[in-house]
Write an enzyme that holds these catalytic residues in place. Sequence first.
Site, PDB file in Angstrom:
ATOM      1  N   HIS A  88       0.851  -1.210   0.000  1.00  0.00           N
ATOM      2  CA  HIS A  88       0.000   0.000   0.000  1.00  0.00           C
ATOM      3  C   HIS A  88       0.880   1.250   0.000  1.00  0.00           C
ATOM      4  CE1 HIS A  88      -2.998   2.918   1.627  1.00  0.00           C
ATOM      5  NE2 HIS A  88      -3.840   2.149   0.982  1.00  0.00           N
ATOM      6  N   PHE A  89       1.502   1.616  -0.895  1.00  0.00           N
ATOM      7  CA  PHE A  89       1.635   1.158  -2.280  1.00  0.00           C
ATOM      8  C   PHE A  89       3.109   0.886  -2.506  1.00  0.00           C
ATOM      9  CE2 PHE A  89      -1.886   4.121  -1.832  1.00  0.00           C
ATOM     10  CZ  PHE A  89      -2.949   3.354  -2.268  1.00  0.00           C
TER      11      PHE A  89
END
Length: 150
Positions: free
Chosen positions: A52-53
Site C-alpha cells: 500500500h503502495f
Amino acid sequence: MTKEILDKKQIANLLPHREPMLLIDELHDIEKLFSATAIVYVKKDSFFVQGHFPDNPVMPGVLIVEAFGQAAAALTAHGLDKETYDNKLVFLMGIEKARFRNPVIPNCKLELKIQAIRTHGRVWKYKGDAFVDGKKMADAQWSATIVDKK
C-alpha cells in the site's frame, strides 16, 4: 498525568491484539480513564505498507483509525480495576468525523493524542489527533463498548 510509559509487551497484556495487528508501540502521558498519547513506529517493513503502495508506501487511513481504537482500549483497560476488566473486550462501535489530512509514510513516529469525551455505562466516546513531527496527519471521533469475552 503519570510519567508511566507502557511498552508494547504491557499493552499486549491489556489488549487481545497480537502481531501483526498490534499497532501501538507505547502509551504515555496517561491521565487515568481520560487521555493518553500512543506511539506507532511506522517502518518501511511494516506489513501494511508493503502493498500500500509498493512504489509510494503510505499507512492506510483505516489502520490509523484502528490505532486510535487500540490506544483508547489500552487507556481504558489500564485505568479500570483488573477485576472490572478481567474477561472483557473493548469493541469499536462507530467512527465519526475521520479526516486524513496528510499521508503517513514509513520511517516516522506517529503520535496519537487521544481523549475520552463521554461515557455512559459500557459505551465510551473518544476523540483523537494524529501527528508526525508536530504536523497533524489525521483526526477522528469514535465510540466503543466493553463486552464480556465469549
